[in-house]
Design a protein around this motif. Structure first.
Motif, PDB file in Angstrom:
ATOM      1  N   ARG A 336       0.814  -1.211   0.000  1.00  0.00           N
ATOM      2  CA  ARG A 336       0.000   0.000   0.000  1.00  0.00           C
ATOM      3  C   ARG A 336       0.848   1.261   0.000  1.00  0.00           C
ATOM      4  N   GLU A 337       1.953   1.240   0.730  1.00  0.00           N
ATOM      5  CA  GLU A 337       2.734   2.465   0.918  1.00  0.00           C
ATOM      6  C   GLU A 337       3.975   2.417   0.044  1.00  0.00           C
ATOM      7  N   ARG A 338       3.920   3.146  -1.043  1.00  0.00           N
ATOM      8  CA  ARG A 338       5.100   3.183  -1.917  1.00  0.00           C
ATOM      9  C   ARG A 338       6.154   4.119  -1.341  1.00  0.00           C
ATOM     10  N   LYS A 339       5.655   5.265  -0.779  1.00  0.00           N
ATOM     11  CA  LYS A 339       6.592   6.233  -0.210  1.00  0.00           C
ATOM     12  C   LYS A 339       6.924   5.828   1.222  1.00  0.00           C
ATOM     13  N   ARG A 340       8.014   6.440   1.709  1.00  0.00           N
ATOM     14  CA  ARG A 340       8.410   6.148   3.082  1.00  0.00           C
ATOM     15  C   ARG A 340       7.320   6.625   4.040  1.00  0.00           C
ATOM     16  N   ALA A 341       7.008   5.817   5.007  1.00  0.00           N
ATOM     17  CA  ALA A 341       5.917   6.146   5.920  1.00  0.00           C
ATOM     18  C   ALA A 341       6.320   5.792   7.339  1.00  0.00           C
ATOM     19  N   LEU A 342       5.583   6.384   8.272  1.00  0.00           N
ATOM     20  CA  LEU A 342       5.737   5.993   9.679  1.00  0.00           C
ATOM     21  C   LEU A 342       4.693   4.912   9.959  1.00  0.00           C
ATOM     22  N   VAL A 343       5.143   3.724  10.272  1.00  0.00           N
ATOM     23  CA  VAL A 343       4.221   2.616  10.539  1.00  0.00           C
ATOM     24  C   VAL A 343       4.149   2.428  12.053  1.00  0.00           C
ATOM     25  N   VAL A 344       2.978   2.673  12.636  1.00  0.00           N
ATOM     26  CA  VAL A 344       2.798   2.455  14.070  1.00  0.00           C
ATOM     27  C   VAL A 344       2.051   1.139  14.240  1.00  0.00           C
ATOM     28  N   LEU A 345       2.746   0.194  14.841  1.00  0.00           N
ATOM     29  CA  LEU A 345       2.173  -1.145  14.979  1.00  0.00           C
ATOM     30  C   LEU A 345       1.658  -1.296  16.404  1.00  0.00           C
ATOM     31  N   PHE A 346       0.324  -1.368  16.530  1.00  0.00           N
ATOM     32  CA  PHE A 346      -0.275  -1.511  17.867  1.00  0.00           C
ATOM     33  C   PHE A 346      -0.404  -2.991  18.177  1.00  0.00           C
ATOM     34  N   THR A 347       0.455  -3.473  19.048  1.00  0.00           N
ATOM     35  CA  THR A 347       0.429  -4.898  19.368  1.00  0.00           C
ATOM     36  C   THR A 347       0.873  -5.081  20.807  1.00  0.00           C
TER      37      THR A 347
END
Lengths: 448, 446
Positions: A336-347
């Motif tokens: 989904r994210e081609r550009k650099r993104a901040l991924v916040v993983l809630f786990t």
């Protein structure tokens, strides 16, 4: 079926016969009394039969609904049931509009009179006690006869066929809404500091404006000044349109109850606050909820409708008792994210779930995106790990077990940090705030 | 949506169904095992089948008694079969009740042996025995009387139907043997023996215990045995056959040779016209019903009549009220509950596992390493620092004596739960001391 009245009539007749028997004594023979009793019972039976035939047929009613389709958890709404009488007799009876108990429907039953060809609205007030889709289950109609001795009622099957479907979507409570102004204020301070700080990481070119005394001479744009016969300076603003992906883990670890609510609800609350702040900062927010499949996803949403889209997508999520497929998470995020993104993983920081699932796929994910693992931690665990001076053996063993769990969690966090992942581990009450603070810190230092 | 079919009802249905099936199978097998009295071989003196009685017939002949086999009870009243005879009724339920009654009027030298008459047969035949109690199979018992054939035979398998007391005056009971299974009574002029089981007469069972002796003994008291070999329901007697006219004291014709009348030969003179209806109807006697009405429960008259009406009406009212309450406004609604697990569940569970496994050393080691890593962070000790260095540093910052610190951090493993608790509390106290004393220690070091 009959109401309580035939029983009352028979009881009254019994009293009467008893009085006759007492007064007349042996002068009246048993046969006459038996005859009287038989006549009484037969008469009641005939009356009941006639009354049933006189009742309006409940299946001739047509039902429809209007009212609230969505509510925030904790709010109160209402749904109206319109009962239209299609028969030629007046419908006098009771209506039960049954909802699932967590919909908080009140009143459960209502007395209604509908004349032939007319319609009546039956209002049910709903105060949901649980997030998600709260369905209306069944409308049961009971039509009394003119004497109210007997009634006709829809069978379960008929009632389910007649019931107009309705589904009330209850949004998560978003309790951390109250700290949203504080976070937005900090965002503004951030804006201002960037303006004064000038160019650097995390800022981008904003506009050219006329030089006023006091401006940093190093920010004068000489090429622009040459073009405009006036001295102009460049201004800077924080970077915009960075991408933020909130990934909700809805697998087995999200089912754990921390305090009063499941881990998933704490994660939703934090994700909502984070998304609201990020939307104010003009970043783009996407949402992904995954366990073994993608449960919900929100992408490319306009800033104004973002919050509504997020809560709509989140509302029906429930924890599933499966191990989350982090390979799927990585694949979906990368797709989904081609550009650099901040991924916040809630786990949750669990060695079993993260060590076997996340760590193998982490390198390819971390190479492309900035990863933050946000985990709610259980304050009860820290309490368990303490040995009180008056502790018994069972508490000492529990403390040892808790220390071991804490150590394992620490090891997982260390392994994640080793891969360049940042870990936010906070108790449930300050979790949303901490996660948002972390975002703001990343934003201010331009590491987004 | 189609609901999956529920099989819950099976839980209720299967156990009673199993019991019922077992009972039915048992009953069917039992009925199949029962000898069929319609069968021509049943207790027939000529049959060698298992249910036949040829062995008995041989035994009787060997005792010097002649056998006159007749195909109907009417033949037993023929002049040549009168007098000093034993009449054996193998299938009394097929015998017309009228004959059973008339048997009482035969001469005093006549003996009647009846094989396992049912209660109904006794009642219709006006045999004065009250009540029967039939078991599923024959049992063995001792005679328990001084009746000659029984005492000669000893123990015999005759106890199946047990007979009640002989009730009427003037008809005295002569003997009662084998736990009420063999009753001998005088009836009219004759003597009647009622035998409670067919087993002593059958080919397959006659060899058991004293069965043979008993059967032969019962049938050989008179020089002639009239064996009524009847296997179908008898027609009512004709008025001409009335034995009253013949008189009970008619001279016996026992000198005549044994007449082997085979088959259902009709006696001469029967097909005459005239009245065919018997003098007395063959319906069951009406005597018990007035007796029952006399014995009506006196409690019925204890209360006035209206109380019963009121009681019944009250019951009806309660029933109606129960009906009114029975139907609810639609069924209950199910809440789809989400899966929620308490977060500390696994931790406390593992703690209990430690306790059950008595993992004291393991637990204390975990607590110590946690405390060490915490203190090492506070005291800024490198990982892998030597043990003595740690002890010195911790002792300095906590103010505890060095040997106590050494014992607390690296002491011997605990012996029991008590010492584990003490060690854990001491460890916690040490950590507490280090964390609270820390500012002072820092200050002292500077």
């Amino acid at each position: 079926m009959i109401t309580w009245r035939p029983a009352a009539i028979v009881a009254a007749g019994t009293v009467l016969l008893a009085l006759i028997g007492i007064v007349l004594g042996d002068t009246v023979s048993g046969g006459w009394l038996w005859l009287g009793a038989a006549i009484l019972v037969t008469a009641v039976a005939i009356l009941c039969a006639v009354d049933v035939l006189g009742a309006a047929p409940p299946r001739a009613m047509t039902l429809s609904r209007t009212g609230h389709q969505s509510l925030w958890l904790g709010d109160t709404g209402s749904v109206e049931l319109v009962v239209r009488n299609g028969s030629d007799r007046p419908f006098i009876g009771r209506v039960r509009d049954a909802w699932v108990p967590s919909a908080g429907a009140y009143p459960t039953e209502q007395e209604v009179r509908v004349d032939p060809g007319r319609a009546v609205r039956v209002t049910t007030t709903l105060t949901p006690t649980r997030r998600g889709d709260r369905p209306a289950v069944r409308v049961t109609l009971r039509a009394y006869g003119p004497l109210r001795l007997a009634y006709r009622q829809t069978t379960r099957r008929a009632a389910e066929a007649m019931t107009p479907p309705w589904r009330l979507r209850v949004y998560p409570a978003f309790a951390s809404r109250r700290i949203l102004p504080e976070k937005v204020a900090r965002l503004r301070i951030l804006d201002g500091s960037v303006v004064t700080r000038g160019r650097g990481q995390g800022t981008e070119f904003d506009t050219l404006r006329e030089y006023v005394i006091g401006d940093d001479v190093r920010s004068i744009d000489w090429r622009g000044s040459a073009r405009r016969s006036d001295v102009v300076v460049r201004t800077w603003r924080p970077e915009r349109d960075r991408r933020l992906v909130c990934v909700l883990d809805t697998g087995r670890t999200s089912a754990a109850r921390i305090g009063d609510e499941p881990r998933l609800d704490a994660a939703m609350d934090a994700a909502l606050l984070l998304a609201s702040v990020a939307a104010r900062a003009d970043d783009r927010v996407d949402l992904l909820a995954v366990d073994t499949t993608v449960r919900a996803s929100v992408t490319n949403v306009d800033k104004r409708t973002l919050l509504w889209r997020l809560v709509t997508a989140m509302a029906p999520l429930e924890p599933a008792l499966v191990e989350t497929d982090f390979g799927l998470v990585a694949g979906e995020v990368l797709r989904r994210e081609r550009k650099r993104a901040l991924v916040v993983l809630f786990t949750a920081l669990e060695p079993g779930a993260l060590g076997d699932g996340l760590l193998p796929v982490l390198p390819q994910l971390a190479a492309k995106h900035k990863i933050v693992v946000a985990a709610v931690h259980d304050p009860a665990l820290s309490r368990l790990a303490q040995v009180r001076p008056d502790a018994g053996p069972d508490e000492v063993y529990a403390a040892a077990s808790a220390q071991r769990t804490l150590a394992e969690r620490e090891r997982v966090a260390a392994a994640l940090r080793h891969h360049g992942v940042e870990v936010v581990d906070a108790p449930a009450d300050v979790f949303a705030s901490r996660v948002t603070d972390h975002y703001l810190a990343l934003k201010s230092t331009g590491r987004l | 949506m189609k609901k999956p079919r529920s099989w819950r009802w099976l839980r209720l249905a299967v156990p009673p169904a199993t019991v019922l099936l077992v009972l039915l199978t048992g009953l069917v097998l039992f009925e199949l095992e029962q000898p069929d009295e319609d069968d021509p071989a049943y207790l027939s003196p000529a049959s060698t089948a298992a249910i036949g009685a040829s062995t008995l017939a041989d035994g009787v002949r060997a005792a010097g008694v002649k056998i006159a086999r007749v195909g109907g009870t009417a033949d037993a009243f023929l002049p040549e079969n009168r007098g000093d005879v034993t009449i054996l009724l193998t299938t009394p339920q097929f015998v017309h009740p009228e004959y059973l009654r008339r048997l009482a009027l035969l001469s005093s030298a006549t003996r009647v042996v009846v094989v396992e008459p049912s209660r109904e047969t006794l009642l219709r035949g006006q045999v004065p025995i009250e009540g029967t109690d039939r078991a599923l199979a024959s049992g063995v018992s001792a005679p328990g009387c001084d009746y000659r054939p029984a005492t000669d035979a000893g123990r015999a398998g005759v106890r199946r139907t047990r007979y009640g007391p002989v009730n009427q005056a003037g008809e005295a009971q002569l003997a009662r043997c084998y736990d009420d299974s063999l009753v001998v009574l005088s009836r009219g002029w004759t003597t009647m023996a009622v035998v409670g089981s067919a087993d002593p007469f059958r080919n397959d069972r006659i060899g058991e215990f004293g069965n043979a002796k008993l059967a032969v003994g019962l049938l050989t008291e008179r020089p002639l045995l009239v064996w009524v070999d009847l296997h179908h329901r008898e027609a009512p007697p004709k008025p001409e056959e009335n034995p009253y006219q013949g008189g009970p004291t008619r001279q016996p014709t026992s000198t005549a040779g044994p007449t082997q009348t085979a088959g259902p030969d009709r006696p001469s003179g029967t097909p005459s016209g005239g009245r065919t209806t018997p003098q007395r109807p063959s319906a069951p006697p009406q005597t018990p019903s007035p007796q029952q009405s006399e014995r009506q429960n006196p409690l019925w008259h204890a209360f006035p009549a209206w109380t019963y009406v009121v009681a019944v009406l009250l019951a009806v009212a309660f029933l109606l009220y129960a009906l009114a309450r029975a139907r609810r406004m639609g069924g209950p609604v199910v809440e789809p509950l989400p899966v929620v697990v308490r977060a500390g569940e696994t931790v406390t569970g593992r703690g209990r596992l430690y306790q059950r496994a008595r993992a004291r050393e393991e637990s204390l080691t975990t607590l110590r390493s946690a405390a060490l890593s915490r203190m090492a962070r506070l005291l800024r000790l490198e990982p892998g620092t030597h043990r003595e260095t740690i002890v010195t540093a911790v002792a300095a910052s906590s103010g505890w004596p060095q040997h106590t610190v050494r014992d607390t951090l690296f002491g011997a493993p605990p012996e029991d739960d008590g010492s584990l608790v003490i060690a854990a509390i001491q460890l916690e106290a040490l950590v507490e001391a280090v964390t609270t004393e820390q500012p002072d220690a820092e200050g002292a070091r500077r």
